[in-house]
Design an enzyme around this catalytic site. Structure first.
Site, PDB file in Angstrom:
ATOM      1  N   GLU A  64       0.785  -1.217   0.018  1.00 47.38           N
ATOM      2  CA  GLU A  64       0.018  -0.178  -0.002  1.00 47.38           C
ATOM      3  C   GLU A  64       0.926   1.051   0.008  1.00 47.38           C
ATOM      4  O   GLU A  64       1.840   1.418   0.766  1.00 47.38           O
ATOM      5  CB  GLU A  64      -0.892   0.119   1.409  1.00 47.38           C
ATOM      6  CG  GLU A  64      -1.711   0.945   1.259  1.00 47.38           C
ATOM      7  CD  GLU A  64      -2.844   1.226   2.619  1.00 47.38           C
ATOM      8  OE1 GLU A  64      -2.679   0.080   3.099  1.00 47.38           O
ATOM      9  OE2 GLU A  64      -3.446   2.065   2.839  1.00 47.38           O
ATOM     10  N   ARG A  67       5.175 -12.697   9.737  1.00 44.88           N
ATOM     11  CA  ARG A  67       5.719 -11.410   9.609  1.00 44.88           C
ATOM     12  C   ARG A  67       7.040 -11.271  10.226  1.00 44.88           C
ATOM     13  O   ARG A  67       7.159 -11.905  11.281  1.00 44.88           O
ATOM     14  CB  ARG A  67       4.820 -10.181   9.818  1.00 44.88           C
ATOM     15  CG  ARG A  67       4.363 -10.045  11.063  1.00 44.88           C
ATOM     16  CD  ARG A  67       2.876  -9.089  11.077  1.00 44.88           C
ATOM     17  NE  ARG A  67       3.460  -7.666  10.446  1.00 44.88           N
ATOM     18  CZ  ARG A  67       2.867  -6.986   9.714  1.00 44.88           C
ATOM     19  NH1 ARG A  67       1.637  -7.538   9.021  1.00 44.88           N
ATOM     20  NH2 ARG A  67       3.174  -5.918   9.243  1.00 44.88           N
ATOM     21  N   LYS A 110       4.281   0.444   9.404  1.00 45.50           N
ATOM     22  CA  LYS A 110       4.433   1.827   8.638  1.00 45.50           C
ATOM     23  C   LYS A 110       3.755   3.087   9.630  1.00 45.50           C
ATOM     24  O   LYS A 110       4.334   4.194   9.491  1.00 45.50           O
ATOM     25  CB  LYS A 110       3.803   1.776   7.364  1.00 45.50           C
ATOM     26  CG  LYS A 110       4.755   1.198   6.391  1.00 45.50           C
ATOM     27  CD  LYS A 110       4.123   1.348   5.061  1.00 45.50           C
ATOM     28  CE  LYS A 110       3.121   0.156   4.871  1.00 45.50           C
ATOM     29  NZ  LYS A 110       2.539   0.071   3.384  1.00 45.50           N
TER      30      LYS A 110
HETATM   31  P1  ATP Z   1       2.654  -2.309   7.955  1.00 47.36           P
HETATM   32  O1  ATP Z   1       1.758  -2.935   8.987  1.00 47.36           O
HETATM   33  O2  ATP Z   1       3.937  -2.040   8.038  1.00 47.36           O
HETATM   34  O3  ATP Z   1       2.163  -1.053   7.370  1.00 47.36           O
HETATM   35  P2  ATP Z   1       1.398  -3.603   5.908  1.00 47.36           P
HETATM   36  O4  ATP Z   1       1.073  -5.123   5.727  1.00 47.36           O
HETATM   37  O5  ATP Z   1       0.214  -2.955   6.111  1.00 47.36           O
HETATM   38  O6  ATP Z   1       2.649  -3.348   6.853  1.00 47.36           O
HETATM   39  P3  ATP Z   1       1.723  -3.463   3.117  1.00 47.36           P
HETATM   40  O7  ATP Z   1       2.300  -2.136   2.151  1.00 47.36           O
HETATM   41  O8  ATP Z   1       0.033  -3.626   2.991  1.00 47.36           O
HETATM   42  O9  ATP Z   1       2.115  -3.170   4.339  1.00 47.36           O
HETATM   43  O10 ATP Z   1       2.419  -4.719   2.779  1.00 47.36           O
HETATM   44  C1  ATP Z   1       2.775  -5.176   1.421  1.00 47.36           C
HETATM   45  C2  ATP Z   1       3.345  -6.757   1.897  1.00 47.36           C
HETATM   46  O11 ATP Z   1       4.440  -6.760   2.614  1.00 47.36           O
HETATM   47  C3  ATP Z   1       2.086  -7.298   2.135  1.00 47.36           C
HETATM   48  O12 ATP Z   1       1.944  -8.691   1.382  1.00 47.36           O
HETATM   49  C4  ATP Z   1       2.604  -7.672   3.369  1.00 47.36           C
HETATM   50  O13 ATP Z   1       2.073  -8.886   4.112  1.00 47.36           O
HETATM   51  C5  ATP Z   1       4.037  -7.655   3.554  1.00 47.36           C
HETATM   52  N1  ATP Z   1       4.666  -7.313   4.816  1.00 47.36           N
HETATM   53  C6  ATP Z   1       4.397  -6.278   5.605  1.00 47.36           C
HETATM   54  N2  ATP Z   1       4.937  -6.252   6.712  1.00 47.36           N
HETATM   55  C7  ATP Z   1       5.737  -7.388   6.769  1.00 47.36           C
HETATM   56  C8  ATP Z   1       6.512  -7.860   7.695  1.00 47.36           C
HETATM   57  N3  ATP Z   1       6.947  -7.233   8.732  1.00 47.36           N
HETATM   58  N4  ATP Z   1       7.103  -9.131   7.470  1.00 47.36           N
HETATM   59  C9  ATP Z   1       6.781  -9.674   6.223  1.00 47.36           C
HETATM   60  N5  ATP Z   1       5.935  -9.204   5.318  1.00 47.36           N
HETATM   61  C10 ATP Z   1       5.513  -8.081   5.670  1.00 47.36           C
HETATM   62 MG    MG Z   2      -1.448  -2.489   5.037  1.00 40.74          MG
END
Ligand code: ATP
Ligand code: MG
Length: 553
Positions: free
Chosen positions: A34, A258, A268
């Site tokens: 995102e 994760r 984020k």
């Molecule tokens: P955050 O909570 O940091 O905002 P998010 O999952 O909302 O993370 P996205 O931009 O939606 O962030 O994630 C893009 C991809 O990266 C998704 O497939 C997500 O599952 C993966 N991802 C995000 N954070 C992690 C993590 N700590 N470890 C492994 N994969 C991750």
């Molecule tokens: Mg997200």
């Protein structure tokens, strides 16, 4: 994969699919960020996994921006994400945006309404939440649940046309208000949001929810393995339900744990707070575990990929030690970083028997770890040198092998010297150390027959350049700041940045390049910081030479 190891569960799934001929042996993954912030090391794990699996099995990976939330998303983030994925060493097959599917997603929603599987609900968010019941108590249907298909079609079109304000209506899937899985209790599909989208502008005022966008986007792209993190396990039934009811490409979702790293935060949302509230100097602050922060700190793409490989793919949440990440960068830089000398806390060393005004250019290998060498540079030497204050003691104690009256050391790449005395100021602080050198002990041509235990680094006073040097420590003092009482920001380490405004560096470092690793002998691995200007060289310490955190903790 270099080392031999057993397959992890995703590899097993893919190999089984390939064997069965599912999707005609095709592997297509996607990385779906995102664009609401910069990528962090957790994303690197997901990137390495998605792109890595595709590479391993002759497949491809799409980069898909999951941009369904107009309020938090920005083009700046899109650009940074593309830069970071490329820098990590990966190429995507297609650059795609969920927003490109808005028309298609709208049509999917209409299909479900026509099948009487979706309805427009005028209830407030609170009413909807209350109507969902609890895990042990079934929900109660909203009075709008029994609207006719015709009425739903009309209202949904009006929602799209902008007839209603934010929050006035939502589109919900009509599934089962008694489902044990709360995500199946008539989840939201669309919400009204009068906001300008970074790509579609004001074309839309209704936006699909994650659950109605993600799986459908996977299906549109014919993604074979849609890999996400564990918190999406309860969403999987809904992911499958939409695909089944819409009769579209049967993409499948798989979940892994994760990545969490100790003494750090990873979401984020939290990283954004650190940036906005100025606990750090931007997303690429070298203390941040963002990809851009790690790059600026001096991490290499190979070290991050290697780290992601080493931690493996887990099905249960855990906390990985930061020291493993540091191990990976040390291992890489040991092989690639050029050795240089820099004195961070200087005191003057005068070689009293070295001729006044004499200069020599000494030979120094760039990296003795590289077989066959990695080139060399000349190091100017003269009568007056800067050495580290800690390399001199007024009185030597047992097992002290550096400079003190009567003791000898080797000056790296130069001569053996013996300390003959020192000068102090009125307060008794040492201002100058004196020594004599042994002319026959020159490195590379040592006929002195002498052996000394210690070697210290130095920089010629007359030739030294100055630089600002930034030393970093972990940004948090608590092992898992997100799981401590109170706000995670209470656990910030107040001493995570130490700035040395005037270090002396050997002149060759004046031409240091951005992106290259340098080992400042005995002091750690460093890299040039992007704050560097023509007048002011700035170096970041990437990592110390040894894991000294283990001792501290
Ligand atoms: P955050 O909570 O940091 O905002 P998010 O999952 O909302 O993370 P996205 O931009 O939606 O962030 O994630 C893009 C991809 O990266 C998704 O497939 C997500 O599952 C993966 N991802 C995000 N954070 C992690 C993590 N700590 N470890 C492994 N994969 C991750
Ligand atoms: Mg997200």
């Amino acid at each position: 994969m270099s080392e031999e190891r057993s397959l992890h569960f995703l590899e097993e799934i893919i190999e089984a699919d390939l064997k069965k001929g599912t999707h005609d042996g095709r592997v297509l993954t996607r990385f779906p960020p995102e664009p609401n912030g910069y990528l962090h090391i957790g994303h690197a794990k997901s990137i390495c996994l998605n792109f890595g699996l595709a590479q391993q099995y002759g497949g491809k990976t799409n980069l898909r921006f999951d941009d369904t939330n107009p309020v938090t998303e920005e083009t700046e983030y899109v650009e940074s994400i593309k830069k970071d994925v490329k820098w990590l060493g990966f190429d995507w097959a297609q650059e795609l945006y969920t927003s490109d599917y808005f028309d298609q997603l709208y049509a999917f929603a209409v299909t479900l309404i026509k099948k009487d599987l979706a309805y427009v609900d005028d209830s407030t968010a609170e009413e909807i939440a209350a109507g969902k019941g609890t895990p042990t108590v079934p929900g109660t249907p909203s009075v709008y649940r029994s609207r006719s298909i015709e009425e739903n079609l009309q209202l949904f079109e009006e929602m799209k046309a902008g007839k209603y304000p934010d929050g006035a209506k939502v589109l919900r899937a009509k599934i089962d208000l008694a489902a044990p899985n709360m995500h199946l209790r008539d989840p939201l599909m669309y919400r009204i949001k009068h906001a300008t989208h970074h790509r579609t502008g004001d074309a839309w005022c209704i936006y699909p929810m994650y659950d109605f966008a993600h799986g459908q986007s996977d299906a549109i792209e014919k993604i074979t393995h849609s890999i996400c993190t564990l918190e999406f396990i309860p969403h999987r039934a809904l992911y499958d339900w939409f695909i089944e009811k819409l009769e579209i490409f049967p993409a499948k979702q798989y979940e892994f744990a994760r990545l969490n790293i100790d003494y750090a935060v990873m979401s984020k949302r939290k990283l954004l707070q650190l940036v906005n509230e100025k606990f750090v100097n931007g997303w690429d602050d070298p203390r941040m575990l963002t990809i851009s922060g790690l790059r600026r700190r001096g991490y290499t793409p190979a070290s991050i990929r290697n780290f992601c490989d080493k931690i493996g793919v887990a099905k249960r949440e855990n906390l990985i030690e930061m020291s493993l990440l540091e191990f990976c960068i040390r291992e890489d830089l040991n092989k690639t970083a050029w050795r240089r000398m820099a004195v961070l806390d200087p005191i003057k060393l005068v070689i009293t028997n070295y001729p006044d005004g004499q200069e020599e250019l000494l030979h120094g290998e760039n990296n003795p770890e590289v077989e066959g060498g990695d080139g060399s540079r000349s190091i100017p030497f003269s009568k007056e040198l800067w050495i580290e204050r800690e390399d001199f003691k007024e009185e030597a104690e047992k097992k002290y092998f550096r400079l003190a009256p009567g003791l000898s050391v080797r000056l790296k790449n130069a001569y053996i010297v013996t300390c003959t005395g020192f000068k102090t100021d009125d307060f008794g602080n040492v201002t100058e150390v004196h020594c004599e050198y042994i002319p026959e002990s020159k490195s590379g041509n040592d006929t002195s027959g002498l052996h000394v235990k210690g070697t210290i680094h130095w920089v010629s006073v007359a030739h030294a350049k100055t630089a600002e040097v930034r030393l970093y420590d972990r940004l948090f003092q608590a092992e898992d700041p997100s799981n401590e009482d109170g706000d995670f920001k209470e656990y910030i380490n107040p001493n995570s940045l130490q700035v040395l405004s005037k270090a002396y560096i050997e002149p060759d470092l004046a031409t240091a390049e951005l992106g290259r690793g340098y080992q400042f002998i005995r002091k750690g691995y460093f890299t040039l910081d992007t704050d560097t200007t023509a007048e002011n060289l700035v170096f970041n310490r990437t990592v110390t030479l040894k894991d000294n955190w283990a001792k501290k903790a």
